[in-house]
Design a protein around this motif. Structure first.
Motif, PDB file in Angstrom:
ATOM      1  N   HIS A 163       1.586   2.109   1.005  1.00  0.00           N
ATOM      2  CA  HIS A 163       1.108   2.696   2.249  1.00  0.00           C
ATOM      3  C   HIS A 163       0.166   1.729   2.934  1.00  0.00           C
ATOM      4  O   HIS A 163      -0.726   1.150   2.313  1.00  0.00           O
ATOM      5  CB  HIS A 163       0.374   4.016   1.989  1.00  0.00           C
ATOM      6  CG  HIS A 163      -0.346   4.527   3.199  1.00  0.00           C
ATOM      7  ND1 HIS A 163      -1.720   4.430   3.343  1.00  0.00           N
ATOM      8  CD2 HIS A 163       0.113   5.112   4.326  1.00  0.00           C
ATOM      9  CE1 HIS A 163      -2.072   4.948   4.496  1.00  0.00           C
ATOM     10  NE2 HIS A 163      -0.978   5.362   5.106  1.00  0.00           N
ATOM     11  N   ASP A 164       0.382   1.535   4.215  1.00  0.00           N
ATOM     12  CA  ASP A 164      -0.503   0.714   5.047  1.00  0.00           C
ATOM     13  C   ASP A 164      -0.605   1.413   6.395  1.00  0.00           C
ATOM     14  O   ASP A 164       0.407   1.553   7.098  1.00  0.00           O
ATOM     15  CB  ASP A 164       0.071  -0.693   5.217  1.00  0.00           C
ATOM     16  CG  ASP A 164      -0.877  -1.621   5.964  1.00  0.00           C
ATOM     17  OD1 ASP A 164      -1.802  -1.118   6.644  1.00  0.00           O
ATOM     18  OD2 ASP A 164      -0.697  -2.849   5.886  1.00  0.00           O
ATOM     19  N   PRO A 165      -1.808   1.897   6.779  1.00  0.00           N
ATOM     20  CA  PRO A 165      -1.938   2.624   8.047  1.00  0.00           C
ATOM     21  C   PRO A 165      -1.563   1.804   9.267  1.00  0.00           C
ATOM     22  O   PRO A 165      -1.283   2.364  10.334  1.00  0.00           O
ATOM     23  CB  PRO A 165      -3.417   3.037   8.067  1.00  0.00           C
ATOM     24  CG  PRO A 165      -4.093   2.145   7.092  1.00  0.00           C
ATOM     25  CD  PRO A 165      -3.085   1.832   6.055  1.00  0.00           C
ATOM     26  N   THR A 166      -1.530   0.470   9.118  1.00  0.00           N
ATOM     27  CA  THR A 166      -1.144  -0.376  10.245  1.00  0.00           C
ATOM     28  C   THR A 166       0.362  -0.564  10.322  1.00  0.00           C
ATOM     29  O   THR A 166       0.873  -1.165  11.269  1.00  0.00           O
ATOM     30  CB  THR A 166      -1.812  -1.758  10.135  1.00  0.00           C
ATOM     31  OG1 THR A 166      -1.298  -2.441   8.983  1.00  0.00           O
ATOM     32  CG2 THR A 166      -3.325  -1.630  10.020  1.00  0.00           C
ATOM     33  N   GLY A 167       1.071  -0.072   9.306  1.00  0.00           N
ATOM     34  CA  GLY A 167       2.519  -0.248   9.284  1.00  0.00           C
ATOM     35  C   GLY A 167       2.954  -1.572   8.713  1.00  0.00           C
ATOM     36  O   GLY A 167       4.105  -1.985   8.887  1.00  0.00           O
ATOM     37  N   GLY A 168       2.062  -2.248   7.998  1.00  0.00           N
ATOM     38  CA  GLY A 168       2.387  -3.552   7.434  1.00  0.00           C
ATOM     39  C   GLY A 168       3.228  -3.465   6.175  1.00  0.00           C
ATOM     40  O   GLY A 168       3.679  -2.394   5.764  1.00  0.00           O
ATOM     41  N   ASP A 169       3.396  -4.615   5.531  1.00  0.00           N
ATOM     42  CA  ASP A 169       4.261  -4.725   4.358  1.00  0.00           C
ATOM     43  C   ASP A 169       3.687  -3.996   3.150  1.00  0.00           C
ATOM     44  O   ASP A 169       4.428  -3.436   2.340  1.00  0.00           O
ATOM     45  CB  ASP A 169       4.465  -6.209   4.025  1.00  0.00           C
ATOM     46  CG  ASP A 169       5.325  -6.412   2.800  1.00  0.00           C
ATOM     47  OD1 ASP A 169       4.776  -6.768   1.740  1.00  0.00           O
ATOM     48  OD2 ASP A 169       6.549  -6.211   2.899  1.00  0.00           O
ATOM     49  N   ALA A 170       2.356  -4.005   2.999  1.00  0.00           N
ATOM     50  CA  ALA A 170       1.632  -3.321   1.916  1.00  0.00           C
ATOM     51  C   ALA A 170       2.014  -3.817   0.529  1.00  0.00           C
ATOM     52  O   ALA A 170       1.734  -3.163  -0.469  1.00  0.00           O
ATOM     53  CB  ALA A 170       1.831  -1.806   1.997  1.00  0.00           C
ATOM     54  N   GLY A 171       2.661  -4.975   0.453  1.00  0.00           N
ATOM     55  CA  GLY A 171       3.030  -5.543  -0.840  1.00  0.00           C
ATOM     56  C   GLY A 171       4.450  -5.270  -1.254  1.00  0.00           C
ATOM     57  O   GLY A 171       4.829  -5.510  -2.410  1.00  0.00           O
ATOM     58  N   SER A 172       5.293  -4.800  -0.337  1.00  0.00           N
ATOM     59  CA  SER A 172       6.674  -4.462  -0.664  1.00  0.00           C
ATOM     60  C   SER A 172       7.443  -5.674  -1.181  1.00  0.00           C
ATOM     61  O   SER A 172       8.170  -5.593  -2.178  1.00  0.00           O
ATOM     62  CB  SER A 172       7.373  -3.878   0.563  1.00  0.00           C
ATOM     63  OG  SER A 172       8.714  -3.579   0.279  1.00  0.00           O
ATOM     64  N   SER A 173       7.300  -6.816  -0.506  1.00  0.00           N
ATOM     65  CA  SER A 173       8.026  -8.022  -0.919  1.00  0.00           C
ATOM     66  C   SER A 173       7.569  -8.473  -2.310  1.00  0.00           C
ATOM     67  O   SER A 173       8.376  -8.961  -3.112  1.00  0.00           O
ATOM     68  CB  SER A 173       7.810  -9.141   0.096  1.00  0.00           C
ATOM     69  OG  SER A 173       6.434  -9.415   0.270  1.00  0.00           O
ATOM     70  N   ARG A 174       6.293  -8.291  -2.609  1.00  0.00           N
ATOM     71  CA  ARG A 174       5.786  -8.672  -3.931  1.00  0.00           C
ATOM     72  C   ARG A 174       6.394  -7.796  -5.019  1.00  0.00           C
ATOM     73  O   ARG A 174       6.782  -8.280  -6.083  1.00  0.00           O
ATOM     74  CB  ARG A 174       4.264  -8.554  -3.949  1.00  0.00           C
ATOM     75  CG  ARG A 174       3.642  -8.998  -5.267  1.00  0.00           C
ATOM     76  CD  ARG A 174       2.167  -8.726  -5.304  1.00  0.00           C
ATOM     77  NE  ARG A 174       1.606  -9.096  -6.597  1.00  0.00           N
ATOM     78  CZ  ARG A 174       0.488  -8.596  -7.092  1.00  0.00           C
ATOM     79  NH1 ARG A 174      -0.188  -7.688  -6.395  1.00  0.00           N
ATOM     80  NH2 ARG A 174       0.040  -8.975  -8.269  1.00  0.00           N
ATOM     81  N   LEU A 175       6.468  -6.496  -4.766  1.00  0.00           N
ATOM     82  CA  LEU A 175       7.051  -5.581  -5.746  1.00  0.00           C
ATOM     83  C   LEU A 175       8.533  -5.863  -5.948  1.00  0.00           C
ATOM     84  O   LEU A 175       9.049  -5.752  -7.063  1.00  0.00           O
ATOM     85  CB  LEU A 175       6.846  -4.133  -5.302  1.00  0.00           C
ATOM     86  CG  LEU A 175       5.406  -3.616  -5.278  1.00  0.00           C
ATOM     87  CD1 LEU A 175       5.375  -2.164  -4.844  1.00  0.00           C
ATOM     88  CD2 LEU A 175       4.740  -3.780  -6.638  1.00  0.00           C
ATOM     89  N   ASP A 176       9.226  -6.223  -4.876  1.00  0.00           N
ATOM     90  CA  ASP A 176      10.647  -6.574  -4.990  1.00  0.00           C
ATOM     91  C   ASP A 176      10.824  -7.796  -5.885  1.00  0.00           C
ATOM     92  O   ASP A 176      11.746  -7.862  -6.698  1.00  0.00           O
ATOM     93  CB  ASP A 176      11.244  -6.834  -3.611  1.00  0.00           C
ATOM     94  CG  ASP A 176      11.353  -5.555  -2.778  1.00  0.00           C
ATOM     95  OD1 ASP A 176      11.355  -4.457  -3.370  1.00  0.00           O
ATOM     96  OD2 ASP A 176      11.408  -5.669  -1.538  1.00  0.00           O
ATOM     97  N   THR A 177       9.904  -8.751  -5.733  1.00  0.00           N
ATOM     98  CA  THR A 177       9.961  -9.958  -6.561  1.00  0.00           C
ATOM     99  C   THR A 177       9.721  -9.626  -8.027  1.00  0.00           C
ATOM    100  O   THR A 177      10.359 -10.196  -8.919  1.00  0.00           O
ATOM    101  CB  THR A 177       8.908 -10.980  -6.086  1.00  0.00           C
ATOM    102  OG1 THR A 177       9.151 -11.315  -4.717  1.00  0.00           O
ATOM    103  CG2 THR A 177       8.952 -12.242  -6.932  1.00  0.00           C
ATOM    104  N   LEU A 178       8.806  -8.684  -8.284  1.00  0.00           N
ATOM    105  CA  LEU A 178       8.498  -8.276  -9.654  1.00  0.00           C
ATOM    106  C   LEU A 178       9.537  -7.313 -10.221  1.00  0.00           C
ATOM    107  O   LEU A 178       9.520  -7.002 -11.416  1.00  0.00           O
ATOM    108  CB  LEU A 178       7.114  -7.610  -9.706  1.00  0.00           C
ATOM    109  CG  LEU A 178       5.911  -8.502  -9.383  1.00  0.00           C
ATOM    110  CD1 LEU A 178       4.640  -7.663  -9.312  1.00  0.00           C
ATOM    111  CD2 LEU A 178       5.767  -9.591 -10.439  1.00  0.00           C
TER     112      LEU A 178
END
Length: 390
Positions: free
Chosen positions: A250-265
């Motif tokens: 969750h990111d109130p600004t609508g950003g990535d919030a770490g999604s790409s990092r979790l996909d990598t992991l």
């Protein structure tokens, strides 16, 4: 720049020397700040949480381009820094942010920052007395801030009513929260210390822990892995992420919030779209899932803390936290209050072991006491006769 020199008679008499570290974002600065550096910040009304993070980096001093405590409301950051013994130069002016990062400089007891014989900046050196007086005066500014806070709350209701009132948009997680005790840990002021104070409660009841963003690491250090992590996970360690059961980005600004990092992991995750803060989402999740109780740590619980939180997070604000707390109602328990009221109940086996030890010690004392041994033998023969073993 035009130097501003104001000397306080109660100011520290020692000067400090360190390397200047400048960043417009305190969060970015904290990644580079090392013990002994002089932190140069540009923050109006420094909040307690950010100040605590600065203190943990052990800088030699802090120079603020703006007023650390402006008087709009009683922001607690100045008191946190001064109480920690860190010299703070206040209101040094915007030009201080143009200084060369990495410059070796000395801060004198007159509030002047120098590099050799050259004056770099000057401001007010804060003291415990001056901060205390400013906090008292700042109480008068609460009315204006409260008006703005109320207006923000109305705006949040208009935009987030489906989630606040009907739980729409909240994700389903793998952890069953119904009728469970839940603890929500947010990266707020002294959240590590308050988490530590609740260790007896955590050991005895084993509640489900929901960590907000990088509080997941504090949970892992102080108790056991968080079952759910909510928020931006960019600052969360890989160890904390891999040990959790469910991750809700969750990111109130609508950003990535770490999604790409979790996909990598290779870590599965859900996502929430909302302008509310991540702490608010966590409270609403626990409430909607039917949690029996929701204990909060690091979550604003009083008016001043809410106003500080609004200043710290300009995007989400704290009006959403206020509304989420109202929605959770009587299921919500402040962690600090619980730590004061909670009384640890010892397991039956501990009580039994203590009782056995006491009886054994008393028996040994009688056995070695003159006249005690014959008396114990008589008691044993009498009791044995009753049960047919003598």
């Amino acid at each position: 720049m035009t130097p501003l020199r104001r000397r306080d008679s109660a100011a520290p008499e020692a000067e400090v020397t360190g390397t200047l570290r400048l960043e417009s974002s305190v969060r970015v600065l904290l990644r580079r700040l090392r013990p002994g550096d002089i932190a140069v910040i540009d923050v109006m009304d420094l909040d307690s949480r950010t100040a605590e993070e600065i203190v943990s980096s052990r800088p030699a001093a802090v120079v603020n381009a703006q007023r650390t405590l402006s008087g709009r409301y009683p922001a607690g950051g100045a008191a946190v820094l001064v109480s920690a013994g860190i010299p703070v130069v206040d209101d040094a002016g915007n030009a201080v942010m143009a200084l060369m990062d990495g410059t070796r400089a000395t801060l004198g007891d007159d509030g002047v920052l120098r590099a050799g014989d050259r004056e770099l900046a000057s401001g007010t050196l804060l003291t415990p007395d001056s901060v205390g007086e400013a906090l008292v005066s700042a109480e008068e500014g609460l009315r204006v801030q409260l008006t703005a806070f109320a207006a923000d709350a109305v705006d949040r209701v208009e935009r987030e009513a489906p989630m606040l009132l009907e739980s729409k948009g909240l994700p389903e997680v793998e952890v069953d929260l119904k009728d469970r005790q839940v603890v929500i840990v947010a990266p707020g002021y002294q959240h590590r210390a308050r988490l530590k104070s609740l260790r007896p409660y955590l050991r005895e009841h084993r509640p489900v822990i929901i960590a907000v963003s990088d509080a997941a690491d504090a949970v892992l250090e102080g108790a056991y892995p968080a079952a759910i992590v909510v928020g931006d996970v960019e600052g969360v360690s890989e160890r904390a992420l891999t040990k959790t059961t469910s991750i809700v980005l969750h990111d109130p600004t609508g950003g990535d919030a770490g999604s790409s990092r979790l996909d990598t992991l290779g870590l599965a995750h859900a996502k929430v779209e909302s302008t509310l803060g991540s702490t608010d989402v966590a409270i609403l999740m626990a409430h909607a899932a039917g949690a029996a109780s929701i204990v909060t740590i690091g979550v604003p619980a009083d008016l001043t803390s809410l106003l500080e939180s609004s200043a710290h997070d300009h995007v989400a604000g704290a009006a959403g936290t206020f509304l989420a707390r109202l929605q959770a109602g009587d299921r919500l328990i402040d962690g600090e209050a619980l730590a004061v009221l909670y009384r640890h109940r010892y397991p039956w086996w501990v009580v039994g072991a203590l009782l056995f030890s006491a009886v054994l010690a008393l028996g040994v004392a009688f056995w070695i006491t003159p006249g005690g041994r014959p008396w114990l033998e008589d008691v044993w023969q009498t009791v044995g006769g009753w049960i047919g073993v003598a």
